[in-house]
Structures are given as C-alpha cells and as structure tokens.
Design a protein around this motif. Structure first.
Motif, short mmCIF file in Angstrom:
data_model
loop_
_atom_site.label_atom_id
_atom_site.label_comp_id
_atom_site.label_asym_id
_atom_site.label_seq_id
_atom_site.Cartn_x
_atom_site.Cartn_y
_atom_site.Cartn_z
N GLU A 86 15.77 5.57 -1.97
CA GLU A 86 14.85 4.63 -2.63
C GLU A 86 14.88 4.69 -4.14
O GLU A 86 15.05 3.68 -4.77
CB GLU A 86 13.42 4.86 -2.14
N THR B 14 5.52 13.84 -0.02
CA THR B 14 4.77 12.61 0.26
C THR B 14 5.53 11.46 -0.36
O THR B 14 5.20 11.00 -1.45
CB THR B 14 3.35 12.72 -0.34
N ALA C 161 6.77 8.49 1.50
CA ALA C 161 6.89 7.27 2.30
C ALA C 161 6.74 6.01 1.46
O ALA C 161 7.47 5.05 1.64
CB ALA C 161 5.89 7.27 3.42
N ASN C 162 5.82 5.99 0.51
CA ASN C 162 5.60 4.81 -0.32
C ASN C 162 6.04 5.01 -1.76
O ASN C 162 5.65 4.25 -2.63
CB ASN C 162 4.12 4.40 -0.28
N CYS C 163 6.84 6.03 -2.02
CA CYS C 163 7.35 6.28 -3.37
C CYS C 163 8.49 5.29 -3.63
O CYS C 163 9.53 5.35 -2.98
CB CYS C 163 7.85 7.71 -3.49
N VAL C 164 8.27 4.35 -4.55
CA VAL C 164 9.22 3.25 -4.74
C VAL C 164 9.98 3.30 -6.06
O VAL C 164 10.94 2.55 -6.23
CB VAL C 164 8.51 1.88 -4.62
N TYR D 180 3.77 5.14 -6.46
CA TYR D 180 3.48 4.89 -5.05
C TYR D 180 2.95 3.47 -4.91
O TYR D 180 2.08 3.04 -5.65
CB TYR D 180 2.45 5.89 -4.51
N SER D 181 3.49 2.76 -3.95
CA SER D 181 3.14 1.36 -3.71
C SER D 181 2.11 1.26 -2.59
O SER D 181 2.05 2.09 -1.69
CB SER D 181 4.39 0.59 -3.33
N ASP D 182 1.32 0.19 -2.63
CA ASP D 182 0.35 -0.10 -1.58
C ASP D 182 0.22 -1.62 -1.50
O ASP D 182 0.55 -2.32 -2.44
CB ASP D 182 -1.00 0.53 -1.90
N SER D 183 -0.28 -2.12 -0.37
CA SER D 183 -0.43 -3.57 -0.23
C SER D 183 -1.43 -4.14 -1.23
O SER D 183 -1.34 -5.29 -1.62
CB SER D 183 -0.83 -3.94 1.20
N HIS E 156 -2.08 1.03 -6.15
CA HIS E 156 -0.84 1.59 -6.69
C HIS E 156 -1.23 2.76 -7.59
O HIS E 156 -2.29 2.75 -8.22
CB HIS E 156 -0.11 0.56 -7.56
#
Length: 182
Positions: free
Chosen positions: A57, A100, A102-105, A122-125, A130
């Motif tokens: 990623e 951690t 999973a959402n590290c973009v 880190y991303s979130d919807s 964020h």
C-alpha cells in the motif's frame, strides 16, 4: 526508466553525490521491497532487497545528510522502516512500527540528525475520522511509541525538513469545501 521497468509500482527520490546524480527507487512488483540505484545514464548499477514482504500500500523513501537511504514500507501485516548506506548495504534492519495497518493508506518520512520521523495516514469512510499517526526510529534501532499526530486530516504531500524541523503538509475535507470530485 525502461532499463528497470518490471511493470510494478515505482517510487522515487533523487540526490546528488560527488557530482554523480543518482536516483533511488523502491519497487514492489516482485512482492519484495527493493531499492535500486541508477547511474547518470539511468541504468541500474546496484539493487538491494530490503524486505522480503512486498509493500502493498504505502512506501516512502528519503536520503539523509549522511547519504543514508531510509525506506518505510507497509505490507499486509505491518509498517516497517529500514536504512541503507549509499552502497545499499543494510545499516538498520527493518524495524517494526505498527501492526494496525488495515486502513493505513499513505506514509511519509523525513530524517533529522539520526532520527527518522514517520507519519502515516489512516483512512475512514467519514473524513472526520481520518487521522495521522507518528513514530520515530533512531539509526540505532530504538524508537518511540506510535501516537496520534492529528485527527480529521490526511497527508497532502511528503514531509520535508527546513532548518532542522520537520514540516508535514496536511489536507482536510469538508462538505463545505470538498477535496473529492463527484
């Protein structure tokens, strides 16, 4: 860079040394994190695998004032940082930063003296969820505990060093001034 185009993702940094211009690239197409050094004719003169786990990623690369090459790479299990000499000899084996991931973009690194500063997003919807985390690693391998650096923002660009201080461009998305195009 047709002499080293394996069809994968390439990330570049550049620097000058003794009048010779070099480009350092990290390649994750072979499912390994690889650093390559290029000649002024843009042909590869050295390649070194720095982590057998491919960066899936985010990757960041920088060169410090001592011509050490620092690489941060995230695979499916962890974010790690390593350091190499100008001759691509390992100075610092991969140091674990975070599991951690999973959402590290996105990630970026800058080096001041012998300390590598790592910022990762880190991303979130929801944009308000964020956040950017921070950790540091010394050339000796010791490091800090990861902490939340900022919430509600993302990384806008690579971090940079000015007068011994690390600066980090960030971006904030809102419904009033959206950064997304629909």
């Amino acid at each position: 860079f047709p002499s080293h185009d394996s069809g994968g993702n390439h990330y570049f940094a550049r620097f000058a040394s003794g009048g010779d211009f070099r480009v350092v690239a990290v390649n994750n197409s072979s499912n390994e994190t690889e650093v390559s050094r290029f000649t002024t004719a843009l042909t590869v003169d050295l390649i070194q695998v720095v982590d057998s786990d491919g960066a899936s990623e985010c990757i960041s690369i920088t060169i410090d004032s001592n011509l050490r090459i620092w690489v941060a790479a995230r695979d499916s299990a962890a974010l790690r940082v390593t350091a190499l000499s100008f001759t691509l000899t390992t100075i610092l084996s991969p140091v674990f930063i975070s599991a951690t991931v999973a959402n590290c973009v996105n990630c970026t690194i800058s080096v001041v003296d012998d300390t590598c500063h790592i910022y990762y997003e880190y991303s979130d919807s929801s944009p308000s969820n964020h956040f950017i985390r921070y950790a540091n690693v010394e050339i000796t391998g010791s490091g800090s505990t990861e902490v939340v650096f900022a919430r509600g923002v993302g990384l806008a660009s690579k971090s940079f060093v000015q007068d011994g201080e690390v600066y980090l461009p960030v971006v904030h998305e809102s419904s009033l001034q959206s950064t997304c195009v629909s």
